[in-house]
Design an enzyme around this catalytic site. Structure first.
Site, PDB file in Angstrom:
ATOM      1  N   LYS A 182       0.834  -1.217   0.000  1.00 24.82           N
ATOM      2  CA  LYS A 182       0.000   0.000   0.000  1.00 24.82           C
ATOM      3  C   LYS A 182       0.862   1.258   0.000  1.00 24.82           C
ATOM      4  CE  LYS A 182      -1.697   1.559   4.074  1.00 24.82           C
ATOM      5  NZ  LYS A 182      -1.380   2.976   4.324  1.00 24.82           N
ATOM      6  N   ASN A 183       1.890   1.264   0.852  1.00 26.12           N
ATOM      7  CA  ASN A 183       2.653   2.500   1.016  1.00 26.12           C
ATOM      8  C   ASN A 183       3.605   2.773  -0.143  1.00 26.12           C
ATOM      9  OD1 ASN A 183       1.272   2.966   3.327  1.00 26.12           O
ATOM     10  ND2 ASN A 183       2.926   2.375   4.722  1.00 26.12           N
ATOM     11  N   ARG A 190      -3.372  10.136   4.555  1.00 27.49           N
ATOM     12  CA  ARG A 190      -2.206  10.978   4.714  1.00 27.49           C
ATOM     13  C   ARG A 190      -1.445  11.097   3.389  1.00 27.49           C
ATOM     14  NH1 ARG A 190       0.619  13.424   8.253  1.00 27.49           N
ATOM     15  NH2 ARG A 190       2.877  13.353   8.112  1.00 27.49           N
ATOM     16  N   CYS A 246      -3.814   7.927  10.051  1.00 29.25           N
ATOM     17  CA  CYS A 246      -4.026   7.361  11.380  1.00 29.25           C
ATOM     18  C   CYS A 246      -3.697   8.369  12.464  1.00 29.25           C
ATOM     19  CB  CYS A 246      -3.123   6.145  11.556  1.00 29.25           C
ATOM     20  SG  CYS A 246      -3.841   4.670  10.870  1.00 29.25           S
ATOM     21  N   ARG A 283       1.790  14.524  13.314  1.00 30.36           N
ATOM     22  CA  ARG A 283       2.474  14.092  12.097  1.00 30.36           C
ATOM     23  C   ARG A 283       2.762  15.315  11.241  1.00 30.36           C
ATOM     24  NH1 ARG A 283      -0.135   8.330  10.458  1.00 30.36           N
ATOM     25  NH2 ARG A 283       1.671   8.267   9.086  1.00 30.36           N
ATOM     26  N   ILE A 337       4.575  17.989   8.648  1.00 32.33           N
ATOM     27  CA  ILE A 337       5.009  17.883   7.245  1.00 32.33           C
ATOM     28  C   ILE A 337       6.067  18.941   6.943  1.00 32.33           C
ATOM     29  CG2 ILE A 337       2.948  16.751   6.291  1.00 32.33           C
ATOM     30  CD1 ILE A 337       2.063  19.556   5.387  1.00 32.33           C
ATOM     31  N   ASP A 338       6.724  19.417   8.013  1.00 33.84           N
ATOM     32  CA  ASP A 338       7.720  20.484   7.820  1.00 33.84           C
ATOM     33  C   ASP A 338       8.863  20.067   6.884  1.00 33.84           C
ATOM     34  OD1 ASP A 338       8.145  18.764  10.147  1.00 33.84           O
ATOM     35  OD2 ASP A 338      10.015  19.852  10.397  1.00 33.84           O
ATOM     36  N   GLN A 339       9.240  18.786   6.908  1.00 30.22           N
ATOM     37  CA  GLN A 339      10.359  18.363   6.054  1.00 30.22           C
ATOM     38  C   GLN A 339       9.963  18.315   4.574  1.00 30.22           C
ATOM     39  OE1 GLN A 339      13.520  18.135   7.432  1.00 30.22           O
ATOM     40  NE2 GLN A 339      12.275  18.947   9.103  1.00 30.22           N
ATOM     41  N   ASP A 391       5.129   0.170  12.181  1.00 31.82           N
ATOM     42  CA  ASP A 391       3.841  -0.407  11.765  1.00 31.82           C
ATOM     43  C   ASP A 391       3.669  -1.853  12.220  1.00 31.82           C
ATOM     44  OD1 ASP A 391       3.193   1.987  10.647  1.00 31.82           O
ATOM     45  OD2 ASP A 391       3.233   1.318   8.560  1.00 31.82           O
ATOM     46  N   ILE A 447       9.223   6.260  16.791  1.00 34.93           N
ATOM     47  CA  ILE A 447       8.856   7.026  15.581  1.00 34.93           C
ATOM     48  C   ILE A 447       7.658   7.954  15.845  1.00 34.93           C
ATOM     49  CG2 ILE A 447       8.246   6.870  13.115  1.00 34.93           C
ATOM     50  CD1 ILE A 447      10.909   5.504  13.655  1.00 34.93           C
ATOM     51  N   ARG A 471      -8.534   0.001   5.607  1.00 35.41           N
ATOM     52  CA  ARG A 471      -7.707   0.993   4.904  1.00 35.41           C
ATOM     53  C   ARG A 471      -6.468   0.351   4.301  1.00 35.41           C
ATOM     54  NH1 ARG A 471      -5.553   5.480   8.473  1.00 35.41           N
ATOM     55  NH2 ARG A 471      -4.251   5.434   6.627  1.00 35.41           N
TER      56      ARG A 471
HETATM   57  C1  UD1 Z   1       4.820   6.373   6.530  1.00 32.76           C
HETATM   58  C2  UD1 Z   1       3.797   5.263   6.447  1.00 32.76           C
HETATM   59  C3  UD1 Z   1       3.382   4.806   7.836  1.00 32.76           C
HETATM   60  C4  UD1 Z   1       4.604   4.440   8.667  1.00 32.76           C
HETATM   61  C5  UD1 Z   1       5.643   5.562   8.630  1.00 32.76           C
HETATM   62  C6  UD1 Z   1       6.954   5.191   9.311  1.00 32.76           C
HETATM   63  C7  UD1 Z   1       2.651   5.845   4.406  1.00 32.76           C
HETATM   64  C8  UD1 Z   1       1.389   6.287   3.754  1.00 32.76           C
HETATM   65  N1  UD1 Z   1       2.638   5.753   5.736  1.00 32.76           N
HETATM   66  O1  UD1 Z   1       4.181   7.461   7.180  1.00 32.76           O
HETATM   67  O2  UD1 Z   1       2.544   3.669   7.692  1.00 32.76           O
HETATM   68  O3  UD1 Z   1       4.202   4.255  10.010  1.00 32.76           O
HETATM   69  O4  UD1 Z   1       5.949   5.920   7.276  1.00 32.76           O
HETATM   70  O5  UD1 Z   1       7.495   4.060   8.698  1.00 32.76           O
HETATM   71  O6  UD1 Z   1       3.624   5.505   3.760  1.00 32.76           O
HETATM   72  N2  UD1 Z   1       8.019  13.897  10.560  1.00 32.76           N
HETATM   73  C9  UD1 Z   1       8.353  15.214  10.808  1.00 32.76           C
HETATM   74  N3  UD1 Z   1       8.292  16.087   9.757  1.00 32.76           N
HETATM   75  C10 UD1 Z   1       7.936  15.722   8.502  1.00 32.76           C
HETATM   76  C11 UD1 Z   1       7.603  14.374   8.276  1.00 32.76           C
HETATM   77  C12 UD1 Z   1       7.663  13.476   9.320  1.00 32.76           C
HETATM   78  O7  UD1 Z   1       8.683  15.601  11.933  1.00 32.76           O
HETATM   79  O8  UD1 Z   1       7.899  16.571   7.608  1.00 32.76           O
HETATM   80  C13 UD1 Z   1       8.077  12.928  11.672  1.00 32.76           C
HETATM   81  C14 UD1 Z   1       6.717  12.283  11.969  1.00 32.76           C
HETATM   82  O9  UD1 Z   1       5.941  13.087  12.830  1.00 32.76           O
HETATM   83  C15 UD1 Z   1       7.127  10.973  12.580  1.00 32.76           C
HETATM   84  C16 UD1 Z   1       8.431  10.618  11.838  1.00 32.76           C
HETATM   85  O10 UD1 Z   1       8.895  11.844  11.265  1.00 32.76           O
HETATM   86  O11 UD1 Z   1       7.426  11.146  13.937  1.00 32.76           O
HETATM   87  C17 UD1 Z   1       8.303   9.582  10.752  1.00 32.76           C
HETATM   88  O12 UD1 Z   1       7.285   9.979   9.860  1.00 32.76           O
HETATM   89  P1  UD1 Z   1       7.262   9.555   8.319  1.00 32.76           P
HETATM   90  O13 UD1 Z   1       8.373   8.597   8.058  1.00 32.76           O
HETATM   91  O14 UD1 Z   1       7.182  10.791   7.512  1.00 32.76           O
HETATM   92  O15 UD1 Z   1       5.912   8.783   8.245  1.00 32.76           O
HETATM   93  P2  UD1 Z   1       4.823   8.896   7.119  1.00 32.76           P
HETATM   94  O16 UD1 Z   1       5.487   9.082   5.785  1.00 32.76           O
HETATM   95  O17 UD1 Z   1       3.784   9.843   7.554  1.00 32.76           O
END
Ligand code: UD1
Length: 430
Positions: free
Chosen positions: A22-23, A93, A117, A122, A124-126, A305, A327, A397
């Protein structure tokens, strides 16, 4: 509202086929808008998140056809809209991948802020930092992210946090930026590599996916592709733990064993036997499970996960275990439900201390999120008596035909829509 009704006690035995990841599928489908040519994507799982993504893409003007349940044909030559805002988009997401993809191709994208979820903040700053480094103007207004650029230019980007989503999103945008982009401190998950392989199959120039540093030489246009998505690491891991938790013997087929190493290692540590072949892995759990310590980490570490699934196994195992979630900050919400079933777990911050050896009993429980929902189903399969699991839309989902695959392994699980269905199930299963 659908529920699962489950009678526990049967060891799961047999074979299960794992579907596409899925991801990986979510960003790959989004990335298909980056060419006017037709794109064929195979091994797409038929799960709710994917269907929401496809509906959203259709509302942008993407032509979408299902050649069969898992093979999809997409053509984005006539996209009319760069604004993704249908009523469901907030539920997933991964909608944010449409920003990277549309920014790359059209230099403009507007997407309603993502949901997904509820497992903690979560950010998205990066993602935003990466888009800005490539020259885009990014604003958040009225619950939407708006990104625009005259032109995108390659840049050197250091990710402050290892993020799957940000790595993929910036890779999408950089694929069509002018010049060289270097992304450092990247996520290395198998689906990051799969997206890079898909983009390369469309003519992108990407090196290093799967390592800490990805180098992308932008190209002006991409072409069509026919691509098959990798197997789902987490679906596979969930069935491997289903075997462990029910003291079963399950052959998990159509997988890439390398992607499951951290999961296989923990299963071995807690007393299961693992046999690996080219594209399958067998998990036999004939002995009492043992305690261990585990900390979730970015790939190749133990996946966040899989954290709820291993916690269920350790609640049943002999001895005291410690699970540390590194995480997400709020990923133990399901523990209250497990305690209702008889688990002895205390949570302090991001750590769960598990006093093992519990005997679960059936209960009425609710899935708080996707993976925890699946883990609670596994707990119900190891319980005495009947459990009813609510809010299974979360499970749907990300797991295709979850209850059917479990039934085929001998589980007593059915979908129920009413009290009557539940009573009938109770009568049938004694
Ligand atoms: C993806 C997966 C999710 C999995 C996660 C970690 C999808 C759709 N979902 O989620 O199932 O649990 O990877 O393997 O692929 N963070 C920041 N800033 C950012 C982005 C992330 O601080 O801009 C933090 C998040 O809050 C979190 C950590 O980084 O604490 C990891 O997040 P990320 O790897 O981005 O997870 P997702 O891509 O949302």
């Amino acid at each position: 509202m659908e529920q699962y009704v489950i009678k526990g006690g049967n060891p799961l035995v047999g074979e299960v086929e794992i579907g596409g990841a899925k991801n990986a599928a979510l960003p790959i489908l989004a990335a298909s808008v980056m060419t006017d040519d037709t794109v064929y994507v195979d091994n797409v799982p038929d799960v709710r998140d994917i269907n929401v993504m496809l509906d959203t893409m259709a509302s942008l003007g993407v032509m979408i056809k299902h050649e069969n349940r898992h093979r999809i044909i997409l053509n984005s030559a006539n996209i009319t809209e760069y604004v993704a805002d249908n009523e469901n988009i907030k539920k997933i997401r991964a909608s944010y991948y449409l920003i990277g993809a549309m920014l790359a191709k059209y230099k403009s994208a507007e997407v309603t802020l993502p949901g997904g979820c509820d497992i903690g903040c979560r950010a998205i700053d990066q993602h935003i930092k990466g888009f800005r480094a490539l020259g885009a103007e990014v604003r958040i207004e009225h619950g939407r992210i708006k990104a625009k650029a005259e032109r995108l230019r390659g840049a050197h980007i250091y990710m402050d946090k290892v993020s799957v989503g940000a790595t993929i999103n910036v890779m999408l945008a950089a694929s069509m930026a002018e010049g060289l982009t270097i992304i450092e401190n990247c996520a290395k998950e198998p689906h990051v590599v799969d997206v890079a392989n898909f983009l390369s199959s469309m003519g992108a120039n990407i090196r290093g996916a799967g390592t800490d540093v990805i180098r992308i030489k932008g190209v002006p246009s991409l072409h069509g592709s026919d691509y098959t998505i990798i197997p789902d690491q987490i679906e596979a891991g969930t069935f491997m733990f289903a075997a462990a938790i029910t003291h079963g013997d399950v052959m998990v087929k159509n997988i890439i064993p390398k992607h499951l190493e951290s999961i296989s290692a923990k299963l071995t540590e807690i007393g299961c036997e693992i046999e690996e072949a080219d594209d399958c892995v067998r998990v036999v759990a004939s002995k009492q499970l043992r305690s261990t310590q585990v900390k979730t980490l970015p790939y190749p570490g133990f996946p966040t996960d899989m954290q709820p699934q291993i916690t269920v196994a350790l609640a049943l195992a002999k001895g005291t275990s410690i699970v540390t979630e590194s995480i997400f900050e709020n990923r133990f919400k399901y523990v209250d439900e497990l305690i209702c079933m008889g688990a002895n777990i205390s949570v302090e911050g991001n750590t769960a201390i598990i006093d093992g050896g519990a005997r679960f009993t059936g209960a009425n429980i609710a899935a708080p999120d996707l993976r925890a929902g699946a883990a609670l189903v596994l707990a119900a399969l190891a319980s005495d008596g009947v459990s009813v699991v609510d809010d299974i839309r979360y499970v749907q989902r990300g797991y295709e035909d979850f209850h059917i695959k479990l039934q085929e392994l001998g589980a007593q699980i059915e979908l129920a829509e009413s009290e009557r269905d539940i009573s009938k199930f109770r009568l049938k299963t004694g």
